[in-house]
Design a protein around this motif. Structure first.
Motif, PDB file in Angstrom:
ATOM      1  N   ARG A   1       0.936  -1.045  -0.233  1.00 56.96           N
ATOM      2  CA  ARG A   1       0.403  -0.462  -0.011  1.00 56.96           C
ATOM      3  C   ARG A   1       0.978   0.861  -0.112  1.00 56.96           C
ATOM      4  O   ARG A   1       0.447   2.077  -0.570  1.00 56.96           O
ATOM      5  N   LEU A   2       1.934   0.982   0.234  1.00 56.49           N
ATOM      6  CA  LEU A   2       2.757   2.421   0.554  1.00 56.49           C
ATOM      7  C   LEU A   2       3.181   3.042  -1.109  1.00 56.49           C
ATOM      8  O   LEU A   2       3.672   4.107  -0.968  1.00 56.49           O
ATOM      9  N   LYS A   3       2.976   1.787  -1.820  1.00 53.99           N
ATOM     10  CA  LYS A   3       3.248   2.339  -3.332  1.00 53.99           C
ATOM     11  C   LYS A   3       2.367   3.081  -3.463  1.00 53.99           C
ATOM     12  O   LYS A   3       2.579   4.459  -4.565  1.00 53.99           O
ATOM     13  N   TRP A   4       1.456   3.399  -2.824  1.00 53.94           N
ATOM     14  CA  TRP A   4       0.112   4.133  -3.515  1.00 53.94           C
ATOM     15  C   TRP A   4       0.339   5.917  -3.508  1.00 53.94           C
ATOM     16  O   TRP A   4      -0.316   6.813  -3.938  1.00 53.94           O
ATOM     17  N   LEU A   5       0.877   5.665  -2.275  1.00 49.95           N
ATOM     18  CA  LEU A   5       1.253   7.204  -2.129  1.00 49.95           C
ATOM     19  C   LEU A   5       2.045   8.101  -3.303  1.00 49.95           C
ATOM     20  O   LEU A   5       2.626   8.658  -3.121  1.00 49.95           O
ATOM     21  N   ALA A   6       2.823   6.895  -4.370  1.00 49.47           N
ATOM     22  CA  ALA A   6       3.570   7.358  -5.257  1.00 49.47           C
ATOM     23  C   ALA A   6       2.880   7.974  -6.090  1.00 49.47           C
ATOM     24  O   ALA A   6       3.447   8.503  -7.066  1.00 49.47           O
ATOM     25  N   LEU A   7       1.221   7.655  -5.977  1.00 51.63           N
ATOM     26  CA  LEU A   7       0.220   8.260  -7.034  1.00 51.63           C
ATOM     27  C   LEU A   7       0.071   9.801  -7.164  1.00 51.63           C
ATOM     28  O   LEU A   7       0.292  10.676  -8.431  1.00 51.63           O
ATOM     29  N   PRO A   8       0.148  10.557  -6.061  1.00 51.60           N
ATOM     30  CA  PRO A   8      -0.295  12.185  -5.993  1.00 51.60           C
ATOM     31  C   PRO A   8       0.883  12.525  -6.482  1.00 51.60           C
ATOM     32  O   PRO A   8       0.818  13.955  -6.976  1.00 51.60           O
ATOM     33  N   ALA A   9       1.757  11.914  -5.775  1.00 50.32           N
ATOM     34  CA  ALA A   9       3.625  12.496  -6.083  1.00 50.32           C
ATOM     35  C   ALA A   9       3.803  12.766  -7.556  1.00 50.32           C
ATOM     36  O   ALA A   9       4.210  13.534  -7.790  1.00 50.32           O
ATOM     37  N   LEU A  10       3.309  11.185  -7.876  1.00 54.22           N
ATOM     38  CA  LEU A  10       3.673  11.328  -9.824  1.00 54.22           C
ATOM     39  C   LEU A  10       2.391  12.711  -9.928  1.00 54.22           C
ATOM     40  O   LEU A  10       2.939  12.716 -11.761  1.00 54.22           O
ATOM     41  N   VAL A  11       1.558  12.483 -10.439  1.00 57.98           N
ATOM     42  CA  VAL A  11       0.595  13.218 -10.568  1.00 57.98           C
ATOM     43  C   VAL A  11       1.139  14.759 -10.751  1.00 57.98           C
ATOM     44  O   VAL A  11       1.148  16.212 -11.571  1.00 57.98           O
ATOM     45  N   LEU A  12       1.436  15.086  -9.251  1.00 58.68           N
ATOM     46  CA  LEU A  12       1.751  16.401  -9.099  1.00 58.68           C
ATOM     47  C   LEU A  12       3.397  16.315 -10.135  1.00 58.68           C
ATOM     48  O   LEU A  12       3.489  17.860 -10.964  1.00 58.68           O
ATOM     49  N   VAL A  13       4.284  15.930 -10.493  1.00 56.78           N
ATOM     50  CA  VAL A  13       5.318  15.808 -11.462  1.00 56.78           C
ATOM     51  C   VAL A  13       4.850  15.974 -12.271  1.00 56.78           C
ATOM     52  O   VAL A  13       5.090  16.688 -13.528  1.00 56.78           O
ATOM     53  N   ALA A  14       3.892  15.124 -13.123  1.00 58.15           N
ATOM     54  CA  ALA A  14       2.995  15.255 -13.918  1.00 58.15           C
ATOM     55  C   ALA A  14       2.824  17.177 -14.700  1.00 58.15           C
ATOM     56  O   ALA A  14       3.490  17.232 -15.098  1.00 58.15           O
ATOM     57  N   ALA A  15       2.098  17.177 -13.636  1.00 60.42           N
ATOM     58  CA  ALA A  15       1.173  18.991 -13.404  1.00 60.42           C
ATOM     59  C   ALA A  15       2.553  19.935 -13.822  1.00 60.42           C
ATOM     60  O   ALA A  15       2.230  20.943 -14.531  1.00 60.42           O
ATOM     61  N   VAL A  16       3.655  19.457 -13.088  1.00 65.70           N
ATOM     62  CA  VAL A  16       4.924  21.060 -13.203  1.00 65.70           C
ATOM     63  C   VAL A  16       5.053  20.686 -14.407  1.00 65.70           C
ATOM     64  O   VAL A  16       5.633  21.526 -14.636  1.00 65.70           O
ATOM     65  N   ALA A  17       5.035  19.845 -14.685  1.00 64.32           N
ATOM     66  CA  ALA A  17       6.276  19.030 -16.305  1.00 64.32           C
ATOM     67  C   ALA A  17       5.150  19.783 -16.588  1.00 64.32           C
ATOM     68  O   ALA A  17       6.232  20.873 -18.411  1.00 64.32           O
ATOM     69  N   VAL A  18       4.368  19.685 -17.757  1.00 69.15           N
ATOM     70  CA  VAL A  18       2.905  20.515 -18.343  1.00 69.15           C
ATOM     71  C   VAL A  18       3.168  22.173 -17.733  1.00 69.15           C
ATOM     72  O   VAL A  18       3.479  22.892 -19.148  1.00 69.15           O
ATOM     73  N   GLU A  19       3.411  22.528 -16.808  1.00 76.42           N
ATOM     74  CA  GLU A  19       4.002  24.081 -16.371  1.00 76.42           C
ATOM     75  C   GLU A  19       4.874  24.765 -16.794  1.00 76.42           C
ATOM     76  O   GLU A  19       4.359  25.664 -17.930  1.00 76.42           O
ATOM     77  N   LEU A  20       5.933  23.952 -16.898  1.00 75.50           N
ATOM     78  CA  LEU A  20       7.719  24.295 -17.611  1.00 75.50           C
ATOM     79  C   LEU A  20       7.499  24.702 -18.482  1.00 75.50           C
ATOM     80  O   LEU A  20       7.703  25.847 -18.843  1.00 75.50           O
ATOM     81  N   ILE A  21       6.898  23.490 -19.540  1.00 73.98           N
ATOM     82  CA  ILE A  21       6.827  23.288 -21.113  1.00 73.98           C
ATOM     83  C   ILE A  21       5.530  24.074 -21.161  1.00 73.98           C
ATOM     84  O   ILE A  21       6.562  25.116 -22.027  1.00 73.98           O
ATOM     85  N   ILE A  22       4.347  24.681 -20.998  1.00 75.55           N
ATOM     86  CA  ILE A  22       3.810  25.416 -20.992  1.00 75.55           C
ATOM     87  C   ILE A  22       3.977  27.843 -20.730  1.00 75.55           C
ATOM     88  O   ILE A  22       3.803  28.297 -22.008  1.00 75.55           O
TER      89      ILE A  22
END
Length: 212
Positions: A90-111
């Motif tokens: 279940r600890l692996k599930w904590l990576a999901l919100p982190a990954l979503v945040l990283v993806a959002a940051v990446a898109v923001e840096l591109i835009i």
């Protein structure tokens, strides 16, 4: 300590526990949003353009990430509440919100152009974020710790830390409705810093309160 005295102390502790209200963990999770709301409304309340902002991706993403954090943290916390329950998977599930945040940051840096990155990351509500999320989340953390104190966590510090993480997620859902800084750059910088306050507090209190 004499054996008879030890038995008497254990019996007294059992009697005391039975006389206390043992809050089920599911009930604490269900009450958490209402506890946070009771602090949020008189303290901050939603921002003036809340309804109109619901149609913007950046604003909505704050709720998605906070909601994923709450779901993942509660799943881990439910496993930590009792011995012999699988936690590592279940600890692996904590990576999901982190990954979503990283993806959002990446898109923001591109835009966004590079020269506006620092301003978006600093925002206008950094201090409010560092104060509001721990303040709204503190009673939620207390609620989770109280429920856990009637369970049997074998890793009290870790259980307390994850309780703080879950409380921060609940708090962030409400604070996001008030904060006018919607950039993922701001969220990635200040929300985790505010979250660490509750995580540290949960670990400290949990290590003592939840100890067998």
């Amino acid at each position: 300590m004499q054996t008879d005295q030890l038995i008497a102390d254990l019996a007294g502790e059992t009697t005391r526990r039975r006389n206390e209200f043992a809050m089920p963990f599911w009930l604490a999770a269900a009450l958490a949003p209402f506890v946070a709301l009771a602090v949020f409304m008189p303290m901050l309340g939603p921002r003036a353009n809340f309804v109109a902002s619901l149609s913007t991706v950046r604003f909505d993403m704050k709720f998605v990430m906070a909601g994923l954090l709450v779901a993942a943290a509660l799943a881990v916390l439910a496993a930590l509440a009792r011995p012999a329950r699988p936690v590592s998977s279940r600890l692996k599930w904590l990576a999901l919100p982190a990954l979503v945040l990283v993806a959002a940051v990446a898109v923001e840096l591109i835009i966004l152009p590079q020269d506006v990155w620092p301003a978006r990351a600093m925002g206008q509500n950094a201090l409010n974020c560092l104060i509001a999320i721990p303040t709204i989340g503190a009673p939620v953390l207390a609620l989770f710790l109280y429920a856990l104190s009637h369970q049997a966590p074998t890793r009290p510090a870790m259980a307390g830390a994850v309780a703080g993480l879950a409380a921060a997620g609940v708090s962030a859902i409400f604070y996001a409705a008030h904060c006018t800084d919607d950039s993922p750059l701001f969220v990635a910088l200040w929300y985790p810093l505010a979250t660490l306050i509750l995580v540290a507090a949960g670990a400290l209190v949990g290590s003592r309160l939840l100890r067998w």
